[in-house]
Write a protein that holds these residues in place. Structure first.
Motif, PDB file in Angstrom:
ATOM      1  N   PRO A 249       0.890  -1.427  -0.052  1.00  0.00           N
ATOM      2  CA  PRO A 249       0.140   0.040  -0.149  1.00  0.00           C
ATOM      3  C   PRO A 249       0.820   1.342  -0.113  1.00  0.00           C
ATOM      4  O   PRO A 249       0.343   2.472  -0.164  1.00  0.00           O
ATOM      5  CB  PRO A 249      -0.934  -0.108   1.466  1.00  0.00           C
ATOM      6  N   ASP A 251       2.875   4.461  -0.986  1.00  0.00           N
ATOM      7  CA  ASP A 251       3.100   5.515  -2.285  1.00  0.00           C
ATOM      8  C   ASP A 251       4.228   4.987  -3.012  1.00  0.00           C
ATOM      9  O   ASP A 251       4.027   5.142  -4.202  1.00  0.00           O
ATOM     10  CB  ASP A 251       3.178   6.835  -1.566  1.00  0.00           C
ATOM     11  N   LEU A 254       3.364   2.160  -4.962  1.00  0.00           N
ATOM     12  CA  LEU A 254       2.373   2.546  -6.176  1.00  0.00           C
ATOM     13  C   LEU A 254       2.698   3.539  -7.250  1.00  0.00           C
ATOM     14  O   LEU A 254       2.468   3.238  -8.420  1.00  0.00           O
ATOM     15  CB  LEU A 254       1.146   3.390  -5.490  1.00  0.00           C
ATOM     16  N   GLU A 276      -3.206  -5.977  -3.845  1.00  0.00           N
ATOM     17  CA  GLU A 276      -2.409  -5.612  -2.916  1.00  0.00           C
ATOM     18  C   GLU A 276      -2.180  -6.196  -1.743  1.00  0.00           C
ATOM     19  O   GLU A 276      -3.015  -6.905  -0.967  1.00  0.00           O
ATOM     20  CB  GLU A 276      -3.429  -4.208  -2.160  1.00  0.00           C
ATOM     21  N   LYS A 295      -3.553   4.441   5.282  1.00  0.00           N
ATOM     22  CA  LYS A 295      -4.661   4.327   4.228  1.00  0.00           C
ATOM     23  C   LYS A 295      -4.411   3.996   2.810  1.00  0.00           C
ATOM     24  O   LYS A 295      -3.339   4.722   2.387  1.00  0.00           O
ATOM     25  CB  LYS A 295      -5.639   5.658   4.376  1.00  0.00           C
ATOM     26  N   SER A 296      -4.983   2.950   2.366  1.00  0.00           N
ATOM     27  CA  SER A 296      -4.683   2.546   1.023  1.00  0.00           C
ATOM     28  C   SER A 296      -5.172   3.488  -0.104  1.00  0.00           C
ATOM     29  O   SER A 296      -6.110   3.727  -0.126  1.00  0.00           O
ATOM     30  CB  SER A 296      -5.074   1.131   0.786  1.00  0.00           C
ATOM     31  N   LYS A 297      -4.150   3.604  -1.216  1.00  0.00           N
ATOM     32  CA  LYS A 297      -4.721   4.451  -2.262  1.00  0.00           C
ATOM     33  C   LYS A 297      -4.687   3.636  -3.483  1.00  0.00           C
ATOM     34  O   LYS A 297      -5.158   4.104  -4.754  1.00  0.00           O
ATOM     35  CB  LYS A 297      -3.843   5.614  -2.500  1.00  0.00           C
ATOM     36  N   THR A 298      -4.398   2.168  -3.432  1.00  0.00           N
ATOM     37  CA  THR A 298      -4.378   1.529  -4.449  1.00  0.00           C
ATOM     38  C   THR A 298      -5.608   1.352  -5.316  1.00  0.00           C
ATOM     39  O   THR A 298      -5.526   1.379  -6.762  1.00  0.00           O
ATOM     40  CB  THR A 298      -4.055   0.060  -3.994  1.00  0.00           C
ATOM     41  N   GLU A 299      -6.800   1.250  -4.648  1.00  0.00           N
ATOM     42  CA  GLU A 299      -8.262   1.177  -5.443  1.00  0.00           C
ATOM     43  C   GLU A 299      -8.217   2.764  -6.476  1.00  0.00           C
ATOM     44  O   GLU A 299      -8.582   2.435  -7.528  1.00  0.00           O
ATOM     45  CB  GLU A 299      -9.339   1.264  -4.463  1.00  0.00           C
ATOM     46  N   GLU A 300      -7.844   3.779  -5.840  1.00  0.00           N
ATOM     47  CA  GLU A 300      -7.788   5.163  -6.577  1.00  0.00           C
ATOM     48  C   GLU A 300      -6.832   4.963  -7.753  1.00  0.00           C
ATOM     49  O   GLU A 300      -7.281   5.177  -8.816  1.00  0.00           O
ATOM     50  CB  GLU A 300      -7.100   6.151  -5.464  1.00  0.00           C
ATOM     51  N   VAL A 301      -5.763   4.442  -7.644  1.00  0.00           N
ATOM     52  CA  VAL A 301      -4.806   4.190  -8.842  1.00  0.00           C
ATOM     53  C   VAL A 301      -5.218   3.167  -9.820  1.00  0.00           C
ATOM     54  O   VAL A 301      -5.234   3.434 -10.861  1.00  0.00           O
ATOM     55  CB  VAL A 301      -3.479   3.839  -8.186  1.00  0.00           C
ATOM     56  N   GLN A 304      -7.886   4.981 -11.993  1.00  0.00           N
ATOM     57  CA  GLN A 304      -7.161   6.113 -12.422  1.00  0.00           C
ATOM     58  C   GLN A 304      -6.689   5.296 -13.841  1.00  0.00           C
ATOM     59  O   GLN A 304      -6.633   5.981 -14.947  1.00  0.00           O
ATOM     60  CB  GLN A 304      -5.990   6.516 -11.593  1.00  0.00           C
TER      61      GLN A 304
END
Ligand SMILES: Nc1ncnc2c1ncn2[C@@H]1O[C@H](COP(=O)(O)OP(=O)(O)OP(=O)(O)O)[C@@H](O)[C@H]1O
Ligand SMILES: [Mg+2]
Length: 356
Positions: A249, A251, A254, A276, A295-301, A304
């Motif tokens: 997770p 940055d 990512l 992830e 907090k994970s940002k994987t879903e966002e990436v 995108q």
């Protein structure tokens, strides 16, 4: 018969008897309705399930008024995603000479932009999960410099043999056929100082000169980290049905996911989704989840880049312990959080392949 009614019925028909949590609708590739006659094409790479799926489809569709139900199956490779093509030039297209890997229905590459995020762990457990679901599975360790497959699958003492026409015969562990450069080296400490053409030749032998025996439903290819020679060679020589990108997770990881997705787009391999790994820690005493990397940002990436998150695997000491013992956690500890998470990833992957 109304299209929506048929689709709703298929959506409501689960396939729990064969140990999967998806529905008939998830496997549907084609549907035609004419009066009370229904034609349906289902994705199923394994013939083992054909009778079961045919009967299931006939029963539910007849229960809503279908007179004739025609069921067909397909394991067709998904069409390769075509990124926007530059205008044709005199230059030869490097992907034109791509070949399918013999005797394999679906080829999945497991990759990551960054090293040590758990690619091999995911590749091995995904192989075991698909095997557990009844598929015929092969695992190809394409990490020529740091093969970890033989350790993680407990295959270090297994022998590779060859056919009279020099095709390699992979040994089998936990019901999974395995091939790795680690099985061909005289000892674990032998350094692999291969470069350029030699590496290319070994890899191409691994892709095209292995006798997998009975046709595989899935071949999982465990790639080395990054976007180097092996990935490019793979993309240019073999038809790969899809890539799964593994990340953690943070940055920094990512950023490398983005590079990985771009590379697969360039070599025209569809990205099936992101896994992830080491997403959270479950406290064994309280059962409480801790997102130790924030907090994970994987879903966002994933969104995108027009792909999806296939699942999140927790950090669990058992994952590493059983890997060192040579048993994927999916087989060793079925009731663990990580094992359940890996099974879910396998199911998501099949769903994703069935939609392509
Ligand atoms: N979910 C997890 N929980 C606990 N340990 C894990 C988990 N995933 C991986 N590990 C451990 O982390 C280490 C690195 O994992 P792995 O070898 O699968 O990564 P990799 O991405 O294949 O590495 P490389 O880039 O070197 O090929 C291993 O010791 C593995 O057992
Ligand atoms: Mg690895």
């Amino acid at each position: 018969m109304a299209l929506q009614g048929v689709i709703d019925t298929l959506k409501n028909t689960n396939l729990q008897e064969i140990g999967v949590s998806f529905s008939l609708a998830d496997l549907m590739r084609d549907l035609k309705i004419e009066d009370d006659n229904v034609y349906i094409k289902l994705f199923s790479p394994s013939e083992k399930y054909h009778d079961y799926l045919r009967e299931k489809a006939e029963t539910v569709l007849k229960s809503i008024g279908a007179k004739n139900v025609q069921v067909e199956f397909t394991s067709e490779p998904p069409k390769q995603q075509q990124p926007p093509q530059p205008p044709p030039t005199a230059q030869q297209n490097p992907f034109e000479s791509r070949r399918r890997i013999p005797k394999v229905k679906k080829v999945i590459a497991v990759a990551s932009g960054k090293g040590g995020v758990g690619k091999s762990t995911v590749a091995v457990n995904l192989s075991a999960a698909l095997r557990k679901m009844g598929y015929n599975v092969g695992y190809l360790d394409a990490d020529m410099y740091g093969p970890s497959g033989p350790t993680m699958l407990g295959a270090k003492d297994k022998q590779v043999t060859a056919t009279p026409d020099n095709k390699l015969i992979p040994p089998e562990v936990h019901g999974i056929k395995i091939m790795s450069i680690g099985l061909l080296l005289p000892s674990e400490d032998t350094p692999v100082i291969w470069r350029g053409p030699v590496l290319f030749k070994a890899l191409s032998q691994f892709l095209f000169d292995i006798n997998w025996g009975e046709e595989l439903d899935f071949l999982i290819i465990d790639l080395p980290p990054g976007t180097g020679d092996v990935q490019i060679t793979l993309g240019q020589t073999a038809e790969i049905d899809g890539a799964v990108i593994v990340t953690t997770p943070q940055d920094v990881a990512l950023i490398d996911v983005k590079k990985g997705i771009q590379m697969f787009n360039e070599v025209q391999i569809p990205v099936l989704g992101i896994v992830e790994n080491m997403s959270y820690f479950v406290c064994p005493d309280s059962g409480k989840k801790y997102e130790i990397f924030g907090k994970s940002k994987t879903e966002e990436v994933a969104k995108q880049y027009n792909t999806e998150l296939l699942g999140r695997i927790p950090i669990e000491p058992k994952v590493a312990e059983f890997a060192d013992l040579g048993i994927p956690v999916v087989l060793a500890k079925e009731d663990s959080e990580s094992s359940k998470a890996f099974m879910k990833v396998a199911e998501e992957l099949i769903k994703k392949l069935s939609k392509q």
